[in-house]
Write a protein that holds these residues in place. Structure first.
Motif, mmCIF file in Angstrom:
data_model
loop_
_atom_site.group_PDB
_atom_site.id
_atom_site.type_symbol
_atom_site.label_atom_id
_atom_site.label_comp_id
_atom_site.label_asym_id
_atom_site.label_seq_id
_atom_site.Cartn_x
_atom_site.Cartn_y
_atom_site.Cartn_z
ATOM 1 N N VAL A 1 0.862 -1.185 0.000
ATOM 2 C CA VAL A 1 0.000 0.000 0.000
ATOM 3 C C VAL A 1 0.899 1.236 0.000
ATOM 4 O O VAL A 1 1.747 1.389 0.874
ATOM 5 C CB VAL A 1 -0.932 -0.001 1.226
ATOM 6 C CG1 VAL A 1 -1.748 1.276 1.276
ATOM 7 C CG2 VAL A 1 -1.851 -1.208 1.194
ATOM 8 N N LEU A 2 0.719 2.090 -0.988
ATOM 9 C CA LEU A 2 1.560 3.278 -1.107
ATOM 10 C C LEU A 2 0.703 4.535 -1.147
ATOM 11 O O LEU A 2 -0.478 4.497 -1.471
ATOM 12 C CB LEU A 2 2.409 3.202 -2.379
ATOM 13 C CG LEU A 2 3.490 2.111 -2.412
ATOM 14 C CD1 LEU A 2 4.188 2.115 -3.755
ATOM 15 C CD2 LEU A 2 4.490 2.270 -1.286
ATOM 16 N N VAL A 3 1.346 5.656 -0.793
ATOM 17 C CA VAL A 3 0.639 6.933 -0.823
ATOM 18 C C VAL A 3 1.345 7.860 -1.810
ATOM 19 O O VAL A 3 2.568 7.875 -1.906
ATOM 20 C CB VAL A 3 0.577 7.562 0.585
ATOM 21 C CG1 VAL A 3 1.957 7.793 1.159
ATOM 22 C CG2 VAL A 3 -0.192 8.875 0.559
ATOM 23 N N SER A 4 0.530 8.613 -2.545
ATOM 24 C CA SER A 4 1.093 9.640 -3.408
ATOM 25 C C SER A 4 1.094 10.950 -2.633
ATOM 26 O O SER A 4 0.053 11.528 -2.362
ATOM 27 C CB SER A 4 0.239 9.780 -4.672
ATOM 28 O OG SER A 4 0.566 10.995 -5.311
ATOM 29 N N LYS A 5 2.298 11.389 -2.255
ATOM 30 C CA LYS A 5 2.390 12.582 -1.409
ATOM 31 C C LYS A 5 1.984 13.847 -2.137
ATOM 32 O O LYS A 5 1.679 14.852 -1.515
ATOM 33 C CB LYS A 5 3.825 12.736 -0.891
ATOM 34 C CG LYS A 5 4.163 11.760 0.207
ATOM 35 C CD LYS A 5 5.413 12.196 0.919
ATOM 36 C CE LYS A 5 5.808 11.175 1.954
ATOM 37 N NZ LYS A 5 7.022 11.585 2.666
ATOM 38 N N LYS A 6 2.000 13.790 -3.452
ATOM 39 C CA LYS A 6 1.597 14.972 -4.213
ATOM 40 C C LYS A 6 0.084 15.108 -4.259
ATOM 41 O O LYS A 6 -0.441 16.200 -4.460
ATOM 42 C CB LYS A 6 2.156 14.889 -5.635
ATOM 43 C CG LYS A 6 3.642 15.168 -5.674
ATOM 44 C CD LYS A 6 4.150 15.054 -7.084
ATOM 45 C CE LYS A 6 5.620 15.391 -7.162
ATOM 46 N NZ LYS A 6 6.141 15.021 -8.479
ATOM 47 N N THR A 7 -0.618 13.979 -4.100
ATOM 48 C CA THR A 7 -2.078 14.012 -4.128
ATOM 49 C C THR A 7 -2.653 14.235 -2.736
ATOM 50 O O THR A 7 -3.702 14.851 -2.588
ATOM 51 C CB THR A 7 -2.619 12.687 -4.707
ATOM 52 O OG1 THR A 7 -1.887 12.389 -5.886
ATOM 53 C CG2 THR A 7 -4.085 12.789 -5.035
#
Lengths: 195, 292
Positions: A80-86
């Protein structure tokens, strides 16, 4: 496709917090952000146990379900990853997560939370593999290099296992079989108790 | 030298004796505890220590936020304007002569307070909806900006709500004819100009007043807690649920207020700009209001 998993063997974890340091150092995680932490139960009492906890990379993850901007996503291998720009830093994922995995740095505007930071399984983020941007935002991408995550690779007692879920399960099953479990576990009774 | 060895041996014998006695007494009890840890109950306790009190409101919050809230918000912002559009097309707007005698309804200070409140509240609604439907806009910097505008306007509105409360509270207590007003839906289902039972403010305006000021205060407080996570996790979850549910109610009434002032009664917007309402309108829509 392999399903990535962490497993912490509570019979082996000695609360050295090496995994925490390795993660912070290896990924240059900002101060105050803990992608991984060690929890100790019954500290100083008989039966003290420690366990190292990070993001569990859940199937059907609650954080993904509650995110209002769909910043969190799951790869095919379960990471599970997060897009820090979003990410907008609303904190809903923290309220939904049972493990306290999502972490928030302090932002600039009225103490707003910055973009969410959490364990990436050392698999970087949505940016291009090995790019400068990826390294800056998410840390190392050891999975793309074919290595296990920092925490598991340095664990001194090999309590923390990471990798393909099937292989991890086999390793753990063999361990449990060899040392016995439940009332058959090795300990005082097995060593000294006269039957 | 001999004395030293003898005392050393003595200490060792005493130490060994203490060890034997202590293990004989203590070991069976303390070590039993050790083996007992392998029970499922103890593992349950261990994982309970990790996941904390997630089961309290974590699960309801996750389900409400992922399954229900956005659907209700979507319903609120589509169904309510749709109903009003139908009302506008079928029943149509009420219109009153604006060239007759005028009655002062809102003084200058009231109008200023109203418009500062109106702008900040409108921005709160818009940015709030942007956050809720952030996925459509792809999140990122625009939605982050929406969050920042949301908090700034919340601070403005929190102050304005106090003034609004003090200005209007004396006219806003419920009366018996408010029930009648609710039963005839304020007479908005027909275009007939029949006097409607309402004082300076009708039941709908009263409901809007209490929700905007007291409800706005609750929104401000819960929002402050959510913003900084100033509380234990379960409280923050509860406040997030409260913030969302109250937000639905407030947006519904906000849309109603917009429709009433802009479309349902022709030219009623002017009363908030000039401060005057036409006498004919007051006699019909606020028939119980005793003006000088």
């Amino acid at each position: 496709m392999a399903r990535m998993r962490f497993l912490c063997d509570t019979e082996r974890c000695i609360d050295c917090s090496g995994c925490v340091i390795a993660c912070k150092e290896g990924n240059h995680v900002p101060v105050g952000i803990n992608r991984r932490r060690v929890i100790t139960m019954k500290q100083g009492e008989p039966g003290e146990k420690s366990i190292s906890v990070a993001c569990m990379h859940c199937s059907d993850a609650p954080c993904i379900a509650v995110c209002p901007v769909d910043a969190i996503y799951q790869r095919d291998d379960g990471v599970v990853l997060v897009s820090k720009k979003t990410c907008i830093g609303c904190g809903y994922c923290f309220m939904a997560c049972p493990f306290g995995a999502p972490q928030f740095p302090k932002g600039s505007v009225f103490g707003a939370r910055g973009a969410m930071d959490k364990c990436t399984f050392c698999a970087g983020g949505p940016e291009e593999n090995f790019s400068k941007e990826e390294k800056k935002l998410y840390g190392q991408n050891r999975i793309a290099e074919g290595k296990v995550p920092m925490c598991a690779s340095m664990c001194a007692t090999k309590a923390l296992l990471a990798g393909d879920g099937d292989v991890v399960a086999d390793v753990f099953r063999e361990r449990v079989f060899n040392r016995g479990s439940g009332v058959n576990a090795w300990g005082w009774n097995k060593a000294y108790k006269k039957s | 030298m001999r004395r030293l060895i003898a005392s050393g041996v003595l200490i060792m014998i005493v130490y060994a004796a203490v060890m034997v006695i202590s293990t004989a007494i203590a070991a069976p009890t303390s070590m039993d505890g050790f083996t007992q840890f392998f029970s499922p109950e103890n593992y349950g306790e261990l994982y309970g220590g990790i996941t904390g009190d997630w089961q309290k409101l974590g699960q309801p919050f996750t389900q409400l936020q992922s399954e229900l809230f956005w659907k209700i918000f979507l319903g609120v912002i589509t169904v309510i304007p749709g109903v009003f559009l139908l009302h506008f097309l079928i029943v149509g707007a009420k219109s009153f002569a604006h060239d007759g005698p005028q009655i002062l309804f809102f003084n200058f200070f009231t109008r200023i307070v109203h418009w500062i409140g109106a702008i900040s509240f409108a921005l709160l609604v818009i940015t709030g909806l942007l956050i809720i439907f952030g996925a459509i806009f792809g999140g990122g910097a625009p939605i982050r900006l929406a969050r920042h505008i949301h908090i700034i306007n919340a601070m403005v509105f929190a102050v304005i709500a106090v003034f609004m409360f003090l200005i209007w509270v004396k006219d806003m207590f419920p009366t018996f004819y408010d029930i009648k007003w609710i039963f005839i839906l304020g007479g908005y289902l027909s275009k007939k100009k029949k006097p409607v039972p309402a004082g300076k403010f009708n039941a709908g305006q009263k409901a809007w007043f209490w929700l905007a000021t007291v409800g706005g205060g609750i929104m401000a407080y819960t929002g402050y807690i959510i913003w900084g996570m100033n509380g234990d996790l379960d409280t923050v979850r509860l406040y997030t649920i409260v913030h969302n549910v109250l937000g639905m109610v407030l947006i519904s009434l906000f849309l109603t207020h917009l429709y009433m002032s802009l479309f349902a009664i022709k030219g009623s917007l002017h009363s908030m700009i000039s401060g005057y309402k036409p006498k004919e309108e007051v006699d019909i829509l606020h028939s119980r209001y005793k003006y000088e």
